[in-house]
Write a protein that holds these residues in place. Structure first.
Motif, PDB file in Angstrom:
ATOM      1  N   HIS A 110      -2.571   3.875  -0.126  1.00  0.00           N
ATOM      2  CA  HIS A 110      -1.291   4.452   0.226  1.00  0.00           C
ATOM      3  C   HIS A 110      -1.304   5.942  -0.056  1.00  0.00           C
ATOM      4  O   HIS A 110      -2.197   6.449  -0.762  1.00  0.00           O
ATOM      5  CB  HIS A 110      -0.142   3.751  -0.508  1.00  0.00           C
ATOM      6  N   ASN A 126       1.897  -1.461   1.014  1.00  0.00           N
ATOM      7  CA  ASN A 126       3.100  -1.510   0.181  1.00  0.00           C
ATOM      8  C   ASN A 126       3.367  -2.884  -0.402  1.00  0.00           C
ATOM      9  O   ASN A 126       4.495  -3.205  -0.751  1.00  0.00           O
ATOM     10  CB  ASN A 126       4.317  -1.051   1.012  1.00  0.00           C
ATOM     11  N   SER A 129       5.096  -2.548  -3.696  1.00  0.00           N
ATOM     12  CA  SER A 129       6.184  -1.561  -3.753  1.00  0.00           C
ATOM     13  C   SER A 129       5.692  -0.173  -4.159  1.00  0.00           C
ATOM     14  O   SER A 129       6.469   0.637  -4.666  1.00  0.00           O
ATOM     15  CB  SER A 129       7.290  -2.016  -4.714  1.00  0.00           C
ATOM     16  N   LEU A 131       5.133   2.260  -2.401  1.00  0.00           N
ATOM     17  CA  LEU A 131       5.736   3.333  -1.611  1.00  0.00           C
ATOM     18  C   LEU A 131       7.089   3.757  -2.166  1.00  0.00           C
ATOM     19  O   LEU A 131       7.618   4.798  -1.781  1.00  0.00           O
ATOM     20  CB  LEU A 131       5.888   2.906  -0.146  1.00  0.00           C
TER      21      LEU A 131
END
Length: 445
Positions: A110, A126, A129, A131
């Motif tokens: 990411h 993601n 989580s 992001l």
């Protein structure tokens, strides 16, 4: 004054600082990722960040402040809204008009990016989580992260494999993402879907620098103290143990030492002090700590960096200017090999040329270089050059090499005595050779 460009981060999470002039001098066309770009496109590149597991993705800005991407697009990390690879630069319109301050790549993979205005954008994988947008949905385009950051100016970002950190201008740290080992510093092991300030021991501290390992986090505060949290199975937190740490904890072993910056590898940590000293700890199976062994370290260990050989050589000349030798006295291969040794600690040249370098090494009392020259000479000895190499060993008082060459000559005596080198042998050396050969029984019937 040169215009200073922002920090860009590659896969390792280590910052690279460049100036506009240095990028102009750099031929990015030699980078594989840019090999298909036209010369016109290359001339416009102002900043570049190459990332991905194999350095096969890139985000760059142009002199016109446009942002382009190209590469394999793993998990949508190009931010184009799809997962299609592209060998031609495509403009990242979703960040149009933004100027990039810093970017970090997490191997999940990411991306976390901050603009010069302090805004944060994230995209990519993601599932945990990482992001920070409150979901676990893949992000195929940059998403502006404002929750708990709307009134903050972010000045630094860092990514672990599946978690993220940002540092604000007022010295606060916010974290989110995967938290199985406490790497977001919340005190629990529950994943954190949105940015939350890391408090605990950092509550009243002003943080100056952040970094992430695979599953751990670090912060340097304005007093020079280092705080750590998260996974510690390899001792990468520097706390003297291997237990995980769910909230920030000061590295007590650095008491009295003012740290300026911290950097993390996959499972090891380095810090730089205000006196220029480097300390390392954590995983060391590949010698990544620079401690001279491959043992993990759970406490900060000073990295003893050998004094730069060039500086040592330069200082020795300044201390004794009468010892300066004109390099024109030596052949170009010898001169080149000497410079190679000063900068790389190794040499690569023929045995005959190594004799000239042995002369130079002897003059400057560079004993390690003398040993390297002798190793090179030993590896290249043959019947034709054996006498010449023996003569050099005697001349430069290289006893081990002299013994080696002598034994070689005795073992190949018939052929050696028929060479031109033997015929032209120095009279005193010849007498000594015959006497010594006789003593070892070389002339027995």
């Amino acid at each position: 004054m040169e215009e200073e460009l922002p920090l860009f981060y590659g896969e390792s999470g280590k910052p690279v600082r460049a100036t506009l002039s240095s990028l102009k001098m750099l031929d990015v066309g030699k980078w594989p990722i840019f090999s298909l770009c036209s010369e016109e496109e290359l001339q416009l590149i102002r900043q570049a960040c190459v990332f991905g597991s194999a350095g096969n993705e890139v985000l760059y800005t142009t002199v016109n402040d446009e942002i382009f991407v190209l590469g394999t697009n793993c998990s949508g990390c190009l931010g184009l809204g799809d997962v299609q690879s592209t060998i031609e630069p495509r403009r990242l319109d979703s960040l149009s008009g933004k100027k990039i301050a810093c970017l970090s790549y997490g191997s999940g993979p990411h991306i976390v990016l901050a603009t010069t205005e302090g805004e944060v954008f994230t995209w990519g994988h993601n599932a945990y989580s990482q992001l920070g947008n409150g979901t676990t949905n893949h992000g195929l385009v940059p998403c502006h992260i404002s929750t708990n950051l709307s009134n903050k100016q972010v000045i630094e970002v860092a990514c672990g494999s599946y978690h993220s950190l940002v540092l604000t201008a007022d010295g606060e740290v916010f974290a989110w993402g995967y938290n199985n080992s406490g790497q977001v510093g919340s005190g629990s092991t529950a994943n954190q879907p949105i940015p939350r300030r890391v408090t605990g021991c950092l509550q009243n501290k002003v943080v100056m620098n952040i970094a992430c390992g695979q599953m751990c986090s670090m912060a340097v505060v304005d007093t020079g103290e280092v705080y750590v949290w998260g996974y510690n199975g390899n001792g990468q937190l520097g706390l003297g143990s291997s237990g995980n740490q769910p909230t920030p904890c000061r590295v007590a072993a650095l008491q009295g030492i003012r740290v300026q910056r911290v950097a993390c590898g996959y499972a090891h940590t380095l810090v730089l002090t205000d006196e220029g000293q480097v300390y390392a700890w954590g995983a060391n199976s590949y010698g990544q700590l620079g401690t001279g062994n491959k043992s993990n370290q759970s406490y900060p260990t000073p990295v003893v960096v050998e004094k730069d050989r060039c500086e040592h050589f330069r200082s020795s000349l300044e201390d004794n200017e009468d010892d300066i030798v004109e390099m024109s006295e030596f052949s170009y291969p010898v001169y080149r090999a000497f410079l190679e040794y000063l900068y790389t600690d190794s040499i690569s040249l023929s045995p005959e040329e190594a004799v000239g370098l042995l002369d130079l090494a002897t003059f400057y009392r560079e004993n390690r270089l003398k040993k390297l020259c002798q190793q090179t000479i030993k590896q290249g000895i043959c019947e034709e050059n054996a006498i010449a190499l023996l003569s050099a060993a005697v001349k430069y008082d290289a006893q081990d090499l002299e013994d080696f060459c002598f034994r070689f000559c005795i073992n190949h005596l018939t052929v050696v005595t028929q060479t031109s080198g033997f015929a032209e042998m120095d009279h005193d050396l010849l007498k000594n050779f015959i006497s010594k050969a006789s003593r070892v029984g070389a002339f027995k019937n």
